[in-house]
Design an enzyme around this catalytic site. Structure first.
Site, PDB file in Angstrom:
ATOM      1  N   GLU A   8     -15.096 -12.359  30.421  1.00  9.65           N
ATOM      2  CA  GLU A   8     -14.494 -11.412  31.092  1.00  9.65           C
ATOM      3  C   GLU A   8     -14.324  -9.883  30.976  1.00  9.65           C
ATOM      4  O   GLU A   8     -13.301  -8.774  31.533  1.00  9.65           O
ATOM      5  CB  GLU A   8     -12.737 -11.697  30.470  1.00  9.65           C
ATOM      6  CG  GLU A   8     -12.929 -10.784  28.593  1.00  9.65           C
ATOM      7  CD  GLU A   8     -11.534 -11.434  28.027  1.00  9.65           C
ATOM      8  OE1 GLU A   8     -10.752 -11.122  28.057  1.00  9.65           O
ATOM      9  OE2 GLU A   8     -11.368 -12.301  26.581  1.00  9.65           O
ATOM     10  N   CYS A  66     -11.133 -15.355  26.860  1.00 11.55           N
ATOM     11  CA  CYS A  66     -11.555 -16.326  26.162  1.00 11.55           C
ATOM     12  C   CYS A  66     -11.850 -17.254  26.413  1.00 11.55           C
ATOM     13  O   CYS A  66     -13.095 -17.973  25.173  1.00 11.55           O
ATOM     14  CB  CYS A  66     -11.560 -15.337  24.451  1.00 11.55           C
ATOM     15  SG  CYS A  66     -11.216 -13.953  24.472  1.00 11.55           S
ATOM     16  N   SER A 107       0.533 -12.477  21.253  1.00 11.99           N
ATOM     17  CA  SER A 107      -0.436 -13.210  21.582  1.00 11.99           C
ATOM     18  C   SER A 107      -0.493 -14.314  20.628  1.00 11.99           C
ATOM     19  O   SER A 107      -1.598 -14.869  20.739  1.00 11.99           O
ATOM     20  CB  SER A 107      -1.835 -11.318  21.847  1.00 11.99           C
ATOM     21  OG  SER A 107      -1.922 -11.795  20.563  1.00 11.99           O
ATOM     22  N   HIS A 136     -11.506 -19.858  17.990  1.00 15.52           N
ATOM     23  CA  HIS A 136     -11.593 -18.171  18.321  1.00 15.52           C
ATOM     24  C   HIS A 136     -11.312 -16.969  17.063  1.00 15.52           C
ATOM     25  O   HIS A 136      -9.790 -17.510  16.978  1.00 15.52           O
ATOM     26  CB  HIS A 136     -11.092 -18.707  19.558  1.00 15.52           C
ATOM     27  CG  HIS A 136     -11.024 -17.702  19.723  1.00 15.52           C
ATOM     28  ND1 HIS A 136     -12.285 -16.620  20.694  1.00 15.52           N
ATOM     29  CD2 HIS A 136      -9.686 -16.251  20.395  1.00 15.52           C
ATOM     30  CE1 HIS A 136     -11.730 -14.832  20.923  1.00 15.52           C
ATOM     31  NE2 HIS A 136     -10.072 -14.883  20.994  1.00 15.52           N
ATOM     32  N   LYS A 175      -5.487 -18.007   9.696  1.00 14.94           N
ATOM     33  CA  LYS A 175      -3.607 -17.695   9.309  1.00 14.94           C
ATOM     34  C   LYS A 175      -3.646 -19.173  10.445  1.00 14.94           C
ATOM     35  O   LYS A 175      -2.767 -20.636  10.449  1.00 14.94           O
ATOM     36  CB  LYS A 175      -2.694 -16.973  10.399  1.00 14.94           C
ATOM     37  CG  LYS A 175      -2.590 -15.343   9.824  1.00 14.94           C
ATOM     38  CD  LYS A 175      -1.874 -14.437  10.562  1.00 14.94           C
ATOM     39  CE  LYS A 175      -1.578 -13.895   9.350  1.00 14.94           C
ATOM     40  NZ  LYS A 175      -0.823 -12.770   9.919  1.00 14.94           N
ATOM     41  N   ASN A 201     -14.684  -8.844  17.824  1.00 18.94           N
ATOM     42  CA  ASN A 201     -14.135  -9.476  18.631  1.00 18.94           C
ATOM     43  C   ASN A 201     -14.904  -9.480  19.771  1.00 18.94           C
ATOM     44  O   ASN A 201     -15.358  -8.904  20.280  1.00 18.94           O
ATOM     45  CB  ASN A 201     -12.464  -9.718  19.638  1.00 18.94           C
ATOM     46  CG  ASN A 201     -11.867 -10.283  20.361  1.00 18.94           C
ATOM     47  OD1 ASN A 201     -13.287 -11.216  20.846  1.00 18.94           O
ATOM     48  ND2 ASN A 201     -10.947 -10.182  20.265  1.00 18.94           N
TER      49      ASN A 201
HETATM   50  P1  HMG Z   1      -0.136  -4.481  13.997  1.00 19.30           P
HETATM   51  O1  HMG Z   1       0.781  -4.745  14.673  1.00 19.30           O
HETATM   52  O2  HMG Z   1      -0.968  -3.106  14.007  1.00 19.30           O
HETATM   53  O3  HMG Z   1      -0.612  -4.801  12.525  1.00 19.30           O
HETATM   54  O4  HMG Z   1      -1.777  -4.943  14.724  1.00 19.30           O
HETATM   55  P2  HMG Z   1       0.201  -5.289  11.280  1.00 19.30           P
HETATM   56  O5  HMG Z   1       1.308  -4.474  11.206  1.00 19.30           O
HETATM   57  O6  HMG Z   1       0.709  -6.947  12.020  1.00 19.30           O
HETATM   58  O7  HMG Z   1      -1.056  -5.777  10.473  1.00 19.30           O
HETATM   59  C1  HMG Z   1      -1.747  -6.833  10.358  1.00 19.30           C
HETATM   60  C2  HMG Z   1      -1.700  -7.646   8.878  1.00 19.30           C
HETATM   61  O8  HMG Z   1      -1.757  -6.251   8.081  1.00 19.30           O
HETATM   62  C3  HMG Z   1      -0.189  -7.822   8.401  1.00 19.30           C
HETATM   63  O9  HMG Z   1      -0.549  -8.839   8.108  1.00 19.30           O
HETATM   64  C4  HMG Z   1      -0.386  -6.951   7.415  1.00 19.30           C
HETATM   65  O10 HMG Z   1       0.919  -7.498   6.293  1.00 19.30           O
HETATM   66  C5  HMG Z   1      -1.201  -6.660   7.295  1.00 19.30           C
HETATM   67  P3  HMG Z   1       0.464 -10.589   8.107  1.00 19.30           P
HETATM   68  O11 HMG Z   1       1.714 -10.422   8.441  1.00 19.30           O
HETATM   69  O12 HMG Z   1       0.010 -10.279   9.693  1.00 19.30           O
HETATM   70  O13 HMG Z   1      -0.409 -11.573   7.082  1.00 19.30           O
HETATM   71  N1  HMG Z   1      -2.096  -4.657   6.209  1.00 19.30           N
HETATM   72  C6  HMG Z   1      -1.942  -4.979   5.407  1.00 19.30           C
HETATM   73  N2  HMG Z   1      -2.556  -5.924   4.577  1.00 19.30           N
HETATM   74  C7  HMG Z   1      -3.166  -5.273   3.365  1.00 19.30           C
HETATM   75  N3  HMG Z   1      -2.957  -3.658   3.140  1.00 19.30           N
HETATM   76  C8  HMG Z   1      -2.510  -2.960   4.060  1.00 19.30           C
HETATM   77  C9  HMG Z   1      -2.158  -3.774   4.771  1.00 19.30           C
HETATM   78  N4  HMG Z   1      -1.839  -3.155   5.558  1.00 19.30           N
HETATM   79  C10 HMG Z   1      -1.205  -3.915   6.978  1.00 19.30           C
HETATM   80  N5  HMG Z   1      -2.057  -1.778   3.388  1.00 19.30           N
HETATM   81  C11 HMG Z   1      -2.235  -7.473  16.101  1.00 19.30           C
HETATM   82  C12 HMG Z   1      -2.304  -6.218  14.840  1.00 19.30           C
HETATM   83  C13 HMG Z   1      -2.868  -8.196  16.110  1.00 19.30           C
HETATM   84  C14 HMG Z   1      -0.834  -7.032  16.808  1.00 19.30           C
HETATM   85  C15 HMG Z   1      -3.272  -5.500  16.915  1.00 19.30           C
HETATM   86  O14 HMG Z   1      -4.589  -6.187  16.207  1.00 19.30           O
HETATM   87  C16 HMG Z   1      -3.292  -6.318  18.053  1.00 19.30           C
HETATM   88  O15 HMG Z   1      -2.549  -6.344  19.174  1.00 19.30           O
HETATM   89  N6  HMG Z   1      -4.806  -6.945  18.349  1.00 19.30           N
HETATM   90  C17 HMG Z   1      -4.621  -7.494  19.777  1.00 19.30           C
HETATM   91  C18 HMG Z   1      -5.297  -9.125  20.206  1.00 19.30           C
HETATM   92  C19 HMG Z   1      -4.921  -9.420  19.285  1.00 19.30           C
HETATM   93  O16 HMG Z   1      -6.531  -9.435  18.984  1.00 19.30           O
HETATM   94  N7  HMG Z   1      -4.416 -11.453  19.469  1.00 19.30           N
HETATM   95  C20 HMG Z   1      -4.716 -11.891  18.439  1.00 19.30           C
HETATM   96  C21 HMG Z   1      -4.747 -14.024  19.998  1.00 19.30           C
HETATM   97  S1  HMG Z   1      -4.863 -13.228  21.283  1.00 19.30           S
HETATM   98  C22 HMG Z   1      -6.445 -13.959  21.823  1.00 19.30           C
HETATM   99  O17 HMG Z   1      -6.704 -14.466  20.387  1.00 19.30           O
HETATM  100  C23 HMG Z   1      -7.165 -13.916  22.575  1.00 19.30           C
HETATM  101  C24 HMG Z   1      -7.457 -12.581  23.051  1.00 19.30           C
HETATM  102  O18 HMG Z   1      -9.307 -12.980  22.387  1.00 19.30           O
HETATM  103  C25 HMG Z   1      -8.207 -11.953  24.045  1.00 19.30           C
HETATM  104  C26 HMG Z   1      -8.500 -13.645  25.718  1.00 19.30           C
HETATM  105  O19 HMG Z   1      -7.776 -15.025  25.226  1.00 19.30           O
HETATM  106  O20 HMG Z   1      -9.781 -13.441  26.005  1.00 19.30           O
HETATM  107  C27 HMG Z   1      -7.106 -11.269  22.766  1.00 19.30           C
END
Ligand code: HMG
Length: 384
Positions: free
Chosen positions: A79, A111, A201, A233, A242, A272
């Site tokens: 992609e 992906c 996502s 993935h 998770k 990733n």
């Molecule tokens: P965010 O919103 O900044 O993070 O980004 P958050 O605030 O949700 O924190 C993440 C986790 O860290 C949470 O845990 C927090 O509690 C924890 P959870 O509640 O999820 O269990 N946390 C801590 N833990 C320990 N010590 C600390 C601390 N602070 C916080 N001090 C988000 C998260 C996934 C939104 C971001 O990384 C993002 O946008 N990523 C890109 C999108 C993505 O990867 N999505 C995954 C599913 S879609 C997919 O897999 C397809 C893809 O590969 C693309 C394709 O298909 O082409 C992306």
């Protein structure tokens, strides 16, 4: 007839950014990345590395071992396409010196596309069992600087061959799949960074998993106890953890680590790799699993935003360990160069010239191939 993955090779950039460095620069607690996201480092491609050089480098290790003899189809999943018309696989075909009697095509569905390639390859091998298909998944995950997605960047390629009587894993006929028209993650043609509705996502990823698993379980009659390991993935390793916790409700941390832990090791280092991520997980499992998995079934979940998800499975073949490139992968990961934050931002901000002029790129450390320059809008690749 058994059809499946015969050999597999993983490649990532020679450069990485430690997520502790990113956390410091962004004023974030490093444990958010290490524990919350589950990542340690992210692979960063230098200006003379792209999806073509990574794809060719991954496949080169197979070619060296004679594993590409008999390949009649090259399916390249990505992609991070470099051209709207010409398939990136044709550059790879040239760099690897593959025969002209070899079809080449590029596939896209975020992906998921390498799994679509696998499905297509199985049909091709079923029609002509003496032939092989080379699949290469190659991607660069790139989000906006200082965005929530930034810590989940990475890059890498996995090349694998599909054949009859495979040495690694025979893919089962049963499968569960799910598609929906959603905007969880996308990248318009005019942008070089992915756009993402991050939290959404993660919910869609899980929804697609549950639906795909439901169909798979109905078709196969199998339960989660029928699998020795699972590979997901992996956009970031915590997502895979998770996801499995959603399927295996109430699983203990120890059991979770046992069934997915080995599959996450390489992704934690490379980040990733989009279309390659599930296959990075499979490589990591095979290379790092101390237990002999011969004859055991593994569960596989492929997800591509937009979205398509598929749960499928395969049986590990006896003697599979002799076909692994474990030392090559471990040397690659151990030998990478760490970037400073400034070097990371400089590389990130480096844009490929689009003026149609003649440009020669500085030489960084790459695999056996590099993206040497561009002239009259034509990309020029060379062997190192
Ligand atoms: P965010 O919103 O900044 O993070 O980004 P958050 O605030 O949700 O924190 C993440 C986790 O860290 C949470 O845990 C927090 O509690 C924890 P959870 O509640 O999820 O269990 N946390 C801590 N833990 C320990 N010590 C600390 C601390 N602070 C916080 N001090 C988000 C998260 C996934 C939104 C971001 O990384 C993002 O946008 N990523 C890109 C999108 C993505 O990867 N999505 C995954 C599913 S879609 C997919 O897999 C397809 C893809 O590969 C693309 C394709 O298909 O082409 C992306």
């Amino acid at each position: 007839m058994k059809i499946g993955i015969d050999q597999i090779s993983f490649y990532t950039s020679q450069y990485f950014l430690d997520l502790k460095t990113l956390a410091k620069a962004r004023g974030v607690d490093p444990d958010k990345y290490r524990v919350g996201i589950g990542q340690s480092r992210m692979g960063i491609p230098p200006p003379d590395e792209d999806i073509v050089t990574m794809a060719a480098s991954a496949a080169f290790r197979l070619k060296e071992r004679g594993a590409l003899d008999g390949v009649e189809n090259l399916l390249l999943a990505t992609e991070s396409g470099i051209d709207q018309s010409k398939a990136a696989g044709l550059f790879v075909h040239g760099l690897l010196g593959l025969p002209s009697r070899c079809r080449v095509v590029e596939l896209k569905q975020a992906c998921y596309s390498a799994t679509a390639a696998l499905r297509m390859a199985m049909g091709l091998v079923a029609m002509k069992p003496q032939s092989k298909v080379l699949i290469i998944a190659s991607d660069v995950a790139r989000y906006e600087l200082d965005s929530p997605g930034e810590s989940t960047q990475g890059c890498g390629a996995v090349a694998f061959t599909i054949s009859a009587n495979p040495r690694l894993v025979a893919i089962d006929p049963e499968s569960g799949f799910y598609a929906d028209d959603v905007m969880d993650f996308w990248r318009p043609n005019y942008l070089s960074e992915a756009q993402v509705d991050g939290k959404y996502s993660t919910l869609i990823y899980i929804k697609a998993l549950k639906e795909a698993w439901k169909q798979y379980a109905e078709e196969s009659g199998r339960s989660l106890d029928d699998f020795a390991r699972f590979c997901y993935h992996i956009p970031f390793t915590r997502m895979a953890a998770k996801a499995h916790q959603k399927l295996a409700r109430g699983i203990s941390d120890e059991e979770l680590e046992q069934v997915i832990g080995e599959s996450l090791i390489y992704s934690r280092e490379a980040g990733n790799c989009y279309s390659a991520s599930l296959y990075v997980g499979i490589t990591s499992l095979f290379d790092n699993c101390a237990e002999d998995l011969s004859g055991r079934r593994i569960g596989l979940y492929s997800y591509g935003s937009g979205c398509v998800g598929e749960f499928f499975s395969g049986v590990v073949q006896s003697g599979y360990r002799t076909a692994l490139l474990k030392e090559v992968h471990q040397e690659l990961l151990a030998g990478r160069t760490e970037l400073t934050f400034q070097q990371y931002e400089d590389i990130y901000n480096y844009g490929i010239p689009t003026d149609g002029g003649e440009h020669v790129f500085a030489q960084y450390c790459t695999g056996p191939f590099r993206f040497a320059g561009i002239e009259a809008h034509k990309r020029i690749y060379e062997s190192v």
